[in-house]
Motif scaffolding. Structure first.
Motif, PDB file in Angstrom:
ATOM      1  N   MET A 265       0.857  -1.315   0.063  1.00 16.06           N
ATOM      2  CA  MET A 265      -0.006   0.086  -0.196  1.00 16.06           C
ATOM      3  C   MET A 265       0.812   1.334   0.176  1.00 16.06           C
ATOM      4  SD  MET A 265      -2.925  -1.450   0.290  1.00 16.06           S
ATOM      5  CE  MET A 265      -2.647  -2.948  -0.457  1.00 16.06           C
ATOM      6  N   ASP A 266       2.065   1.110   0.043  1.00 19.41           N
ATOM      7  CA  ASP A 266       3.120   2.045  -0.200  1.00 19.41           C
ATOM      8  C   ASP A 266       3.179   2.835  -1.315  1.00 19.41           C
ATOM      9  OD1 ASP A 266       5.038   3.892   1.114  1.00 19.41           O
ATOM     10  OD2 ASP A 266       6.482   2.361   1.726  1.00 19.41           O
ATOM     11  N   TYR A 267       3.932   4.023  -1.452  1.00 16.76           N
ATOM     12  CA  TYR A 267       3.882   4.975  -2.697  1.00 16.76           C
ATOM     13  C   TYR A 267       4.813   4.280  -3.611  1.00 16.76           C
ATOM     14  CZ  TYR A 267       1.616   8.323   0.678  1.00 16.76           C
ATOM     15  OH  TYR A 267       0.887   8.942   1.333  1.00 16.76           O
ATOM     16  N   ALA A 268       5.737   3.634  -3.319  1.00 15.72           N
ATOM     17  CA  ALA A 268       7.020   3.298  -3.989  1.00 15.72           C
ATOM     18  C   ALA A 268       6.820   1.762  -4.138  1.00 15.72           C
ATOM     19  CB  ALA A 268       8.218   3.776  -3.856  1.00 15.72           C
ATOM     20  N   LEU A 269       7.368   1.349  -5.236  1.00 16.62           N
ATOM     21  CA  LEU A 269       7.268  -0.271  -5.082  1.00 16.62           C
ATOM     22  C   LEU A 269       8.398  -0.719  -4.533  1.00 16.62           C
ATOM     23  CD1 LEU A 269       6.900  -0.804  -9.171  1.00 16.62           C
ATOM     24  CD2 LEU A 269       5.450  -1.915  -7.292  1.00 16.62           C
ATOM     25  N   ASP A 270       8.449  -2.083  -3.871  1.00 15.55           N
ATOM     26  CA  ASP A 270       9.473  -2.471  -3.097  1.00 15.55           C
ATOM     27  C   ASP A 270      10.648  -2.667  -3.744  1.00 15.55           C
ATOM     28  OD1 ASP A 270       7.998  -2.437  -0.378  1.00 15.55           O
ATOM     29  OD2 ASP A 270       6.893  -3.986  -1.180  1.00 15.55           O
ATOM     30  N   LYS A 271      11.886  -2.508  -3.216  1.00 19.51           N
ATOM     31  CA  LYS A 271      13.304  -2.869  -3.975  1.00 19.51           C
ATOM     32  C   LYS A 271      13.378  -4.253  -3.593  1.00 19.51           C
ATOM     33  CE  LYS A 271      14.901   1.752  -3.464  1.00 19.51           C
ATOM     34  NZ  LYS A 271      16.056   2.866  -3.053  1.00 19.51           N
ATOM     35  N   GLY A 272      13.822  -4.876  -4.596  1.00 15.71           N
ATOM     36  CA  GLY A 272      14.389  -6.362  -4.631  1.00 15.71           C
ATOM     37  C   GLY A 272      13.237  -7.213  -4.557  1.00 15.71           C
ATOM     38  N   VAL A 273      12.220  -7.043  -5.184  1.00 15.93           N
ATOM     39  CA  VAL A 273      10.944  -8.114  -5.094  1.00 15.93           C
ATOM     40  C   VAL A 273      11.534  -9.210  -5.709  1.00 15.93           C
ATOM     41  CG1 VAL A 273       8.794  -8.306  -5.917  1.00 15.93           C
ATOM     42  CG2 VAL A 273       9.057  -6.168  -5.083  1.00 15.93           C
ATOM     43  N   PRO A 274      11.377 -10.370  -4.955  1.00 16.15           N
ATOM     44  CA  PRO A 274      11.747 -11.684  -5.863  1.00 16.15           C
ATOM     45  C   PRO A 274      11.092 -11.863  -7.198  1.00 16.15           C
ATOM     46  CG  PRO A 274      11.430 -11.758  -3.432  1.00 16.15           C
ATOM     47  CD  PRO A 274      10.820 -10.755  -3.626  1.00 16.15           C
ATOM     48  N   GLN A 275      11.928 -12.227  -7.986  1.00 15.51           N
ATOM     49  CA  GLN A 275      11.441 -12.501  -9.388  1.00 15.51           C
ATOM     50  C   GLN A 275      11.406 -13.895  -9.889  1.00 15.51           C
ATOM     51  OE1 GLN A 275      12.910  -9.558 -12.103  1.00 15.51           O
ATOM     52  NE2 GLN A 275      12.355  -7.810 -10.774  1.00 15.51           N
ATOM     53  N   VAL A 276      10.785 -14.762  -8.825  1.00 15.69           N
ATOM     54  CA  VAL A 276      10.854 -16.133  -9.084  1.00 15.69           C
ATOM     55  C   VAL A 276       9.711 -16.502  -9.480  1.00 15.69           C
ATOM     56  CG1 VAL A 276      11.177 -18.447  -8.004  1.00 15.69           C
ATOM     57  CG2 VAL A 276      12.556 -16.399  -7.266  1.00 15.69           C
ATOM     58  N   LEU A 277       9.414 -17.316 -10.620  1.00 15.66           N
ATOM     59  CA  LEU A 277       8.202 -17.863 -10.950  1.00 15.66           C
ATOM     60  C   LEU A 277       7.263 -18.468 -10.242  1.00 15.66           C
ATOM     61  CD1 LEU A 277       9.246 -18.726 -14.643  1.00 15.66           C
ATOM     62  CD2 LEU A 277       8.436 -16.542 -14.168  1.00 15.66           C
ATOM     63  N   ASP A 278       6.089 -18.243 -10.209  1.00 18.87           N
ATOM     64  CA  ASP A 278       4.902 -18.957  -9.321  1.00 18.87           C
ATOM     65  C   ASP A 278       5.250 -18.929  -7.990  1.00 18.87           C
ATOM     66  OD1 ASP A 278       2.450 -20.121  -9.482  1.00 18.87           O
ATOM     67  OD2 ASP A 278       3.241 -21.900  -9.560  1.00 18.87           O
ATOM     68  N   GLU A 279       6.109 -18.127  -7.348  1.00 16.43           N
ATOM     69  CA  GLU A 279       6.179 -17.914  -5.906  1.00 16.43           C
ATOM     70  C   GLU A 279       5.738 -16.937  -5.359  1.00 16.43           C
ATOM     71  OE1 GLU A 279      10.120 -19.212  -4.393  1.00 16.43           O
ATOM     72  OE2 GLU A 279      10.218 -20.927  -5.864  1.00 16.43           O
ATOM     73  N   LEU A 280       5.362 -15.882  -5.777  1.00 11.50           N
ATOM     74  CA  LEU A 280       4.847 -14.682  -5.179  1.00 11.50           C
ATOM     75  C   LEU A 280       3.878 -13.782  -5.878  1.00 11.50           C
ATOM     76  CD1 LEU A 280       5.535 -12.624  -2.690  1.00 11.50           C
ATOM     77  CD2 LEU A 280       6.803 -11.458  -4.365  1.00 11.50           C
ATOM     78  N   LEU A 281       2.863 -13.629  -4.979  1.00 10.31           N
ATOM     79  CA  LEU A 281       1.878 -12.887  -5.626  1.00 10.31           C
ATOM     80  C   LEU A 281       1.934 -11.399  -4.897  1.00 10.31           C
ATOM     81  CD1 LEU A 281      -0.876 -12.100  -7.069  1.00 10.31           C
ATOM     82  CD2 LEU A 281      -2.023 -13.121  -5.067  1.00 10.31           C
ATOM     83  N   TYR A 282       2.168 -10.246  -5.703  1.00  5.09           N
ATOM     84  CA  TYR A 282       2.488  -9.050  -5.317  1.00  5.09           C
ATOM     85  C   TYR A 282       1.524  -8.264  -5.791  1.00  5.09           C
ATOM     86  CZ  TYR A 282       5.585  -4.946  -4.450  1.00  5.09           C
ATOM     87  OH  TYR A 282       6.033  -3.659  -4.034  1.00  5.09           O
ATOM     88  N   ILE A 283       0.715  -7.744  -5.021  1.00  2.00           N
ATOM     89  CA  ILE A 283      -0.251  -6.603  -5.022  1.00  2.00           C
ATOM     90  C   ILE A 283      -0.093  -5.154  -4.750  1.00  2.00           C
ATOM     91  CG2 ILE A 283      -2.857  -6.239  -4.590  1.00  2.00           C
ATOM     92  CD1 ILE A 283      -3.085  -9.086  -3.868  1.00  2.00           C
TER      93      ILE A 283
END
Length: 158
Positions: A35-53
């Motif tokens: 819900m923060d203004y800026a996207l988080d840094k270092g969001v894991p980019q592993v397929l099918d492991e994280l739903l980032y809303i």
């Protein structure tokens, strides 16, 4: 970064901005509501492991309530499916707590119960009176009534 567990089962969390993804992994969190203004840094980019809303909004007025409730219903359903969720904003006090409070109403708590639980688990949460008052007026929801009967209110009890 500190993370705050809201429920007894360790499926619902609130946090400030995420700067340590290992803490997220340590709690088996696979759904992040940002819900923060800026996207988080270092969001894991592993397929099918994280739903980032990503749904940022201002901290001074209520956001688009239709969208907020849609995200909350999705998250409540994901909790019932066994996923662990973190709702976060800059400090982990208001925007993240607002979403968490709405999620909790879809999981069977009244708004009043949700506010009390969040404030118990996250010191300083919901000092935004607009958010707190909105949540206090919310009823228990019935969209997951069958699951409630299996003991969810006990899992989330204060």
């Amino acid at each position: 970064m500190e993370i705050f567990q809201i429920d007894k089962n360790g499926q619902l969390f609130i946090s400030p901005s995420i700067d340590d993804w290992q803490i997220i992994a340590n709690h088996d969190i696979t759904v992040v509501c940002d819900m923060d203004y800026a996207l988080d840094k270092g969001v894991p980019q592993v397929l099918d492991e994280l739903l980032y809303i990503y749904c940022p909004f201002e901290d001074d007025t209520l956001p688009n309530l239709q969208r907020l409730h849609s995200i909350a219903r999705l998250c409540a359903n994901l909790v019932l499916d066994g996923y662990n969720i973190v709702s976060h904003c800059g400090m982990g006090h208001n925007r993240s707590a607002l979403l968490m409070g709405v999620i909790l109403t879809y999981l069977g708590l009244s708004g009043e119960e949700a506010v009390a639980l969040i404030r118990q688990k996250r010191q300083g949460a919901l000092y935004n009176k607009i958010y707190a008052n909105y949540l206090l007026e919310l009823p228990k929801r019935s969209c997951f009534a069958e699951w409630y009967q299996k003991g969810l209110p006990d899992i989330l009890s204060i």
